[in-house]
Scaffold this active site. Structure first.
Site, PDB file in Angstrom:
ATOM      1  N   LYS A 132       0.827  -1.199   0.000  1.00  0.00           N
ATOM      2  CA  LYS A 132       0.000   0.000   0.000  1.00  0.00           C
ATOM      3  C   LYS A 132       0.869   1.261   0.000  1.00  0.00           C
ATOM      4  CE  LYS A 132      -3.690   0.125   2.773  1.00  0.00           C
ATOM      5  NZ  LYS A 132      -4.980   0.563   2.287  1.00  0.00           N
ATOM      6  N   ARG A 183      -2.885   2.857   9.158  1.00  0.00           N
ATOM      7  CA  ARG A 183      -3.206   1.534   8.591  1.00  0.00           C
ATOM      8  C   ARG A 183      -1.949   0.691   8.442  1.00  0.00           C
ATOM      9  NH1 ARG A 183      -8.206   2.447   5.253  1.00  0.00           N
ATOM     10  NH2 ARG A 183      -8.310   4.676   5.015  1.00  0.00           N
ATOM     11  N   GLY A 186      -7.686  -7.808   6.037  1.00  0.00           N
ATOM     12  CA  GLY A 186      -8.420  -7.930   7.298  1.00  0.00           C
ATOM     13  C   GLY A 186      -7.641  -8.549   8.448  1.00  0.00           C
ATOM     14  N   MET A 236      -4.815  -7.362   9.927  1.00  0.00           N
ATOM     15  CA  MET A 236      -4.163  -6.451  10.874  1.00  0.00           C
ATOM     16  C   MET A 236      -5.069  -5.250  11.149  1.00  0.00           C
ATOM     17  SD  MET A 236      -0.199  -6.669   9.804  1.00  0.00           S
ATOM     18  CE  MET A 236      -0.446  -6.566   8.076  1.00  0.00           C
ATOM     19  N   ARG A 293      -3.741  -1.189  -6.839  1.00  0.00           N
ATOM     20  CA  ARG A 293      -2.954  -2.430  -6.810  1.00  0.00           C
ATOM     21  C   ARG A 293      -3.358  -3.295  -7.993  1.00  0.00           C
ATOM     22  NH1 ARG A 293      -5.838  -4.822  -1.400  1.00  0.00           N
ATOM     23  NH2 ARG A 293      -7.944  -4.637  -2.172  1.00  0.00           N
ATOM     24  N   HIS A 341      -3.871 -44.759  -6.814  1.00  0.00           N
ATOM     25  CA  HIS A 341      -4.360 -45.208  -8.116  1.00  0.00           C
ATOM     26  C   HIS A 341      -5.452 -44.271  -8.634  1.00  0.00           C
ATOM     27  CE1 HIS A 341      -7.024 -47.633 -10.739  1.00  0.00           C
ATOM     28  NE2 HIS A 341      -5.859 -48.053 -11.238  1.00  0.00           N
ATOM     29  N   GLU A 355      13.908 -44.700 -10.756  1.00  0.00           N
ATOM     30  CA  GLU A 355      12.908 -44.527  -9.698  1.00  0.00           C
ATOM     31  C   GLU A 355      13.306 -45.221  -8.404  1.00  0.00           C
ATOM     32  OE1 GLU A 355       9.140 -46.013 -11.167  1.00  0.00           O
ATOM     33  OE2 GLU A 355      10.093 -47.644 -12.247  1.00  0.00           O
ATOM     34  N   SER A 378      14.179 -41.836 -17.692  1.00  0.00           N
ATOM     35  CA  SER A 378      12.986 -41.078 -17.335  1.00  0.00           C
ATOM     36  C   SER A 378      12.799 -41.219 -15.830  1.00  0.00           C
ATOM     37  CB  SER A 378      11.767 -41.608 -18.083  1.00  0.00           C
ATOM     38  OG  SER A 378      10.646 -40.840 -17.720  1.00  0.00           O
ATOM     39  N   THR A 402       9.417 -40.124 -10.530  1.00  0.00           N
ATOM     40  CA  THR A 402       9.551 -39.474  -9.217  1.00  0.00           C
ATOM     41  C   THR A 402       8.463 -39.881  -8.228  1.00  0.00           C
ATOM     42  OG1 THR A 402       8.562 -37.580 -10.327  1.00  0.00           O
ATOM     43  CG2 THR A 402      10.922 -37.471  -9.870  1.00  0.00           C
ATOM     44  N   ASP A 426       7.778 -43.189  -7.493  1.00  0.00           N
ATOM     45  CA  ASP A 426       8.485 -44.212  -6.724  1.00  0.00           C
ATOM     46  C   ASP A 426       9.745 -43.653  -6.075  1.00  0.00           C
ATOM     47  OD1 ASP A 426       7.136 -46.730  -6.635  1.00  0.00           O
ATOM     48  OD2 ASP A 426       7.275 -46.783  -8.821  1.00  0.00           O
ATOM     49  N   CYS A 468       8.602 -38.590 -15.634  1.00  0.00           N
ATOM     50  CA  CYS A 468       7.230 -39.011 -15.917  1.00  0.00           C
ATOM     51  C   CYS A 468       6.426 -39.246 -14.654  1.00  0.00           C
ATOM     52  CB  CYS A 468       7.201 -40.216 -16.840  1.00  0.00           C
ATOM     53  SG  CYS A 468       7.995 -41.657 -16.119  1.00  0.00           S
ATOM     54  N   TYR A 477      12.878 -33.110 -21.237  1.00  0.00           N
ATOM     55  CA  TYR A 477      11.424 -32.959 -21.316  1.00  0.00           C
ATOM     56  C   TYR A 477      10.768 -33.351 -19.995  1.00  0.00           C
ATOM     57  CZ  TYR A 477      11.196 -38.029 -21.801  1.00  0.00           C
ATOM     58  OH  TYR A 477      11.307 -39.365 -21.577  1.00  0.00           O
TER      59      TYR A 477
HETATM   60  C1  PEP Z   1       6.804 -43.233 -11.067  1.00  0.00           C
HETATM   61  O1  PEP Z   1       7.099 -44.079 -10.232  1.00  0.00           O
HETATM   62  O2  PEP Z   1       7.063 -42.037 -10.956  1.00  0.00           O
HETATM   63  C2  PEP Z   1       6.081 -43.640 -12.291  1.00  0.00           C
HETATM   64  C3  PEP Z   1       5.848 -42.768 -13.253  1.00  0.00           C
HETATM   65  O3  PEP Z   1       5.619 -44.911 -12.347  1.00  0.00           O
HETATM   66  P1  PEP Z   1       4.295 -45.408 -11.602  1.00  0.00           P
HETATM   67  O4  PEP Z   1       3.582 -44.216 -11.068  1.00  0.00           O
HETATM   68  O5  PEP Z   1       3.509 -46.136 -12.627  1.00  0.00           O
HETATM   69  O6  PEP Z   1       4.861 -46.290 -10.536  1.00  0.00           O
HETATM   70 MG    MG Z   2       7.017 -46.174 -10.762  1.00  0.00          MG
END
Ligand code: PEP
Ligand code: MG
Length: 903
Positions: free
Chosen positions: A34, A104, A113, A115, A364, A480, A769, A788, A791, A793, A855, A875
């Protein structure tokens, strides 16, 4: 002498008003949002009531010094008050011409709101008479005085309700007096009654707090400053900061500013406006105002505000500011144009007209819907106000999500009965069903259903697909249900623990409400809310502006964006959203459809290699057909296909009735099924016989899958369709595992190419993984042509957190601040991020041109995408509906990096 020492002093007070200011917009950290914008407006020659800002730094010093101030502050505040007096022509504490101020808060980021604020400061029994003369309106002056005593008594002197059930003490006194006067509304109180109110308010303060109301304006001022600094560490402000992740050491600034009044008569008024329509983005000045009113009246909703101009008027009866006060309106118009041009963004402004003179109180950056954000950004590029890079930065990736899914009609009423995890965005409304086959059945009859399950399993795919949305009682953000729903672009609320599902009765109970099969419920996958009843949804339109911003983002970004898709339909959806290939095709999802599950089960039940091969033989043409569909949909773009990953028990039924059904279907005794299920049972299946471990023990599975992929690729190639298969081995922890699988794949691939007499280029790579794979990535890259990062696992194993069960305590962990965010949703850059970075570096140390992607679910999360850009991934791959979010995030990562370098 005094001047010399002042020059050395730290500056805590920044003045503004009278056509200039000591601060500017860039000084938000020091002056708060402000204060910085008030200074900027003053510098632009826009009329703002004169004032000064005490810096946020002062707030920090105040707390460091145990709630005391450094000496120099007093002098600087006196200078500040002198400045206001000079510009406004009034005098603080003067009996004839009193200067009144507001005090203020104003942090770097607006904390609405949270403070404290004090208005009309400077009034006392004498100065109120001066205000009577100044305004020529006795009632107005006494009303301002009673409001001041009330506000000061509450905020600074602490006369507030003690318990939640108590009535506000000032309201209580006011109600008493209204009763005595025989009136209903505050505005019906006359001058004498207002004078009486002031008296009674002060007496209550004295009686209950033992304090005399301070008549000295300077004492009032210090009290108010202290209260504002104190409110930074008030309970609600601390809570707000924790929720919104605002650092506690930022501190708030204090703005002391001359009061102006919109309630001095019919030549006065107050209002709020947006320089463009915040809902649609239309380039039209848009706002509301009230004649003879204070700012709080516009917000309070007691009187209906009127539109400010003719172009936004919706009925003849409305009286616009443009018509009623044409001169101030014209000034307002020229100011809004100036502000927008200066800030090069849509502004949200507040103004007051006092006796025909317009004053600006705030400007603002205006909040806006996703559709408005796109339109404003594109229009501003066309108007040459901003460039394409700025336009791309103006869109928040999370907001983009709103545009891609149906959403609830903002006008609809909602009855929220529980909250779960916002697992997959969108809005869904339908009749509750509890079994996947019922979902398919009902949907087949044209009904809209919501599938309600304790948790879902691969068997539920058909029902999930048929449902409008999915609700589960258990499971986290990578459960899942969550992963599959995101892939389908379907709304999902997961881990809604308050929901007690009874499959037998086909009903659930939640906080005392029973929902039976067929009852209507609604889900908001963006907030995790579960609602009772049918809440109408609307389908947002993707306009040309969306495409424009996406094209600009594509020009800027360096990261490729692929998709996780297992069907030709999903692949097509993702392509339409701009996917540049498939980064993960989970082949197990193909094993559930139609008759396939039979062949899969036959393979699992087979006692011999021959038996397994026979069953796999039946599967081969079906898998091949799937790959043909996907390759065709991807029209020559790379397609990464992952070999079978889940433990085999996932393909077998576990309920006695279903086991019996399977036994009959397969022509075997139910005992055999039971025996198989029990032999495949693992205490910890996520760390069990899954991933490449399946293909190593049962090489015939890998062989069949490699053959299906390569036959599909070769046949299409022969027909002139370009294909780029990339075969991916899951869950590798040691290079020898990969080597084992790679040899099988290459042998089958070469055989197939030879047999079909065609050349097809393909790659063999692996998922990273398992933490060991990152640590030994140099060795793995000697075999793998691409990595790949899985992430999901990798997070599970690095943090020692179960993907399926952690939902029970993860929300508490996040709330307590142990984790900054759910690590299955937002990549844990500090921990798991190191494994990714190390994996990339070590991998490229032995294979310079190693192609690396991600992935896991993080591939579509904006901050994780930015991380992937920084560590040099090629990617990201994410579910189809997140592809645009990833494209935008990847472009923003480039721009941010560039800006940081310049800074
Ligand atoms: C993972 O583990 O990140 C992955 C893409 O495989 P999934 O989720 O099928 O285990
Ligand atoms: Mg996996």
């Amino acid at each position: 002498m005094a001047k010399k020492s002042a020059a050395k002093e730290k500056k805590y007070v920044y003045k503004f008003g009278g056509g200039k200011a000591e601060g500017k917009a860039e000084m938000k950290n020091l002056l708060g949002g402000k204060g910085a914008n008030l200074a900027e407006m003053a510098n632009l020659g826009i009329p703002v009531p004169a004032g000064f800002t005490i810096t946020t730094e002062m707030c920090t010093v105040y707390y460091k010094m145990n709630r005391k101030y450094p000496k120099e502050l007093n002098v600087q505040i006196h200078e500040g008050m002198k400045h206001i007096e000079k510009v406004m022509g009034d005098k603080f504490g003067d009996e004839d011409n009193p200067l009144l101020v507001s005090v203020r808060s104003g942090a770097r980021i607006s904390m609405p709101g949270m403070m404290d604020t004090v208005l009309n400061l400077g009034l006392n029994d004498k100065t109120v008479l001066g205000l009577v003369c100044q305004s020529g309106n006795e009632r107005f002056a006494w009303d301002a005085y009673r409001r001041f005593v009330q506000m000061y008594g509450d905020v600074v002197l602490g006369l507030k309700p003690v318990k939640k059930t108590d009535i506000d003490p000032f309201e209580e006194i006011m109600d008493e007096l209204k009763k005595e006067a025989g009136v209903k509304l505050d505005v019906e109180l006359g001058v004498d009654e207002l004078k009486e109110l002031v008296k009674r308010f002060k007496a209550a303060i004295k009686e209950r707090k033992g304090i005399d109301f301070p008549e000295d304006p300077w004492e009032q001022l210090w009290g108010a400053i202290e209260a504002v600094f104190g409110s930074w560490n008030g309970e609600r402000a601390i809570k707000y900061r924790s929720i919104n992740k605002i650092p506690h050491d930022w501190g708030t600034a204090v703005n002391v500013q001359s009061m102006v009044y919109g309630n001095m008569g019919d030549d006065s008024g107050t209002g709020v406006a947006f320089t463009r329509n915040p809902a649609t983005g239309e380039k039209k000045f848009y706002g509301e105002y009230l004649i003879n009113a204070q700012g709080e009246d516009v917000v309070a909703g007691i009187r209906t505000p009127q539109p400010i101009n003719t172009s936004t008027k919706s009925s003849k009866e409305q009286q616009t500011l443009e018509e009623v006060m044409p001169r101030p309106y014209q000034t307002l118009e020229s100011i809004y144009k100036k502000l927008e041009e200066h800030y090069t963004d849509m502004q949200d402004i507040e103004f007051t007209i006092q006796k025909g003179k317009l004053w600006m109180l705030q400007t603002r950056t205006g909040k806006r819907t996703a559709a408005a954000a796109l339109k404003i950004a594109c229009d501003m590029v066309a108007e040459k106000l901003i460039d394409e890079e700025n336009a791309v930065m103006r869109i928040s990736p999370d907001q983009l999500d709103q545009l891609l899914h149906p959403m609830f009609d903002p006008k609809a009423e909602k009855e929220v009965i529980a909250k779960g995890l916002p697992a997959s965005p969108g809005a869904a409304t339908g009749q509750a069903v509890f079994h996947a086959d019922d979902a398919e059945h009902w949907a087949g009859e044209g009904k809209k259903v919501i599938l309600v399950r304790i948790e879902t399993s691969p068997e539920d795919i058909g029902g999930m697909n048929a449902a409008q949305g999915i609700l589960t009682a258990r499971g986290g953000m990578t459960s899942h249900a969550a992963v599959v729903a995101r892939g389908m672009g379907k709304c999902c609320v997961a881990g809604c623990g308050a929901v007690n599902i009874n499959y037998k009765e086909k009903q659930f109970e939640v906080n005392g409400t029973i929902i039976k099969e067929g009852d209507w419920i609604s889900l908001d996958g963006g907030t995790g809310e579960l609602m009772k009843g049918l809440v109408p949804t609307i389908k947002p339109e993707l306009s040309g502006n969306f495409g424009k911003i996406m094209r600009w983002a594509d020009k800027i970004r360096k990261l490729g964006v692929r998709t996780n898709a297992d069907t030709p339909h999903d692949s097509q959806v993702a392509r339409d959203f701009g996917a540049e290939g498939i980064g993960l095709c989970r082949t197990e999802h193909m094993f559930f459809e139609g008759d396939r599950i039979k062949s899969v089960r036959e393979m699992i039940l087979a006692d011999s290699l021959e038996g397994r091969i026979k069953a796999l033989h039946k599967l081969l043409p079906m898998q091949k057909g799937d790959f043909i569909g996907i390759f065709k949909a991807m029209k020559g773009l790379p397609v990464t296909i992952r070999l079978l990953d889940p433990p085999l028990h996932e393909f077998l039924p576990h309920e006695p009735a279903q086991m019996q059904e399977m036994a009959t279907e397969m022509g075997v005794g139910v005992e055999k099924i039971k025996q198989k299920v029990s032999s495949l049972h693992e205490l910890n299946p996520m760390l069990g016989h899954r991933g490449c471990r399946l293909g190593i023990i049962y090489p015939e599975i890998t062989e069949m899958q490699a053959r299906a992929i390569m036959e599909a690729a070769c046949e299409l190639k022969k027909q002139g369709v370009n294909v780029k298969p990339e075969i991916m081995v899951p869950l590798v922890g040691d290079v020898k595992e990969l080597k084992n699988q790679e040899e099988i794949i290459r042998q089958v691939a070469e055989e197939t190419k030879k047999k079909l007499k065609v050349k097809v280029n393909y790659l063999v790579g692996t998922m990273i993984e398992i933490p060991r794979a990152s640590l030994t990535a140099d060795k793995i890259a000697e075999v793998a042509e691409f990595f790949s990062f899985g992430t999901n696992d990798l997070t599970q194993m690095a943090l020692g957190l179960s993907r399926d069960d952690a939902g029970k305590f993860l929300p508490a962990y996040v709330e307590m601040g142990i984790y900054k965010a759910d690590p299955f949703q937002v990549l844990d850059q500090e921990g798991v991020g190191q494994l990714v970075e190390m994996g990339v570096k070590r991998g490229r140390s032995t294979r310079k041109d190693l192609k690396v992607g991600i992935c896991g679910e993080h591939g579509g999360e904006p901050s994780s995408v930015e991380f992937c850009h920084r560590v040099g991934l090629n990617y990201v791959s994410c579910s189809p509906y997140r592809v645009p979010i990833a494209r935008l995030s990847a472009a923003q990562a480039v721009i941010r990096e560039k800006r940081e370098k310049v800074a």
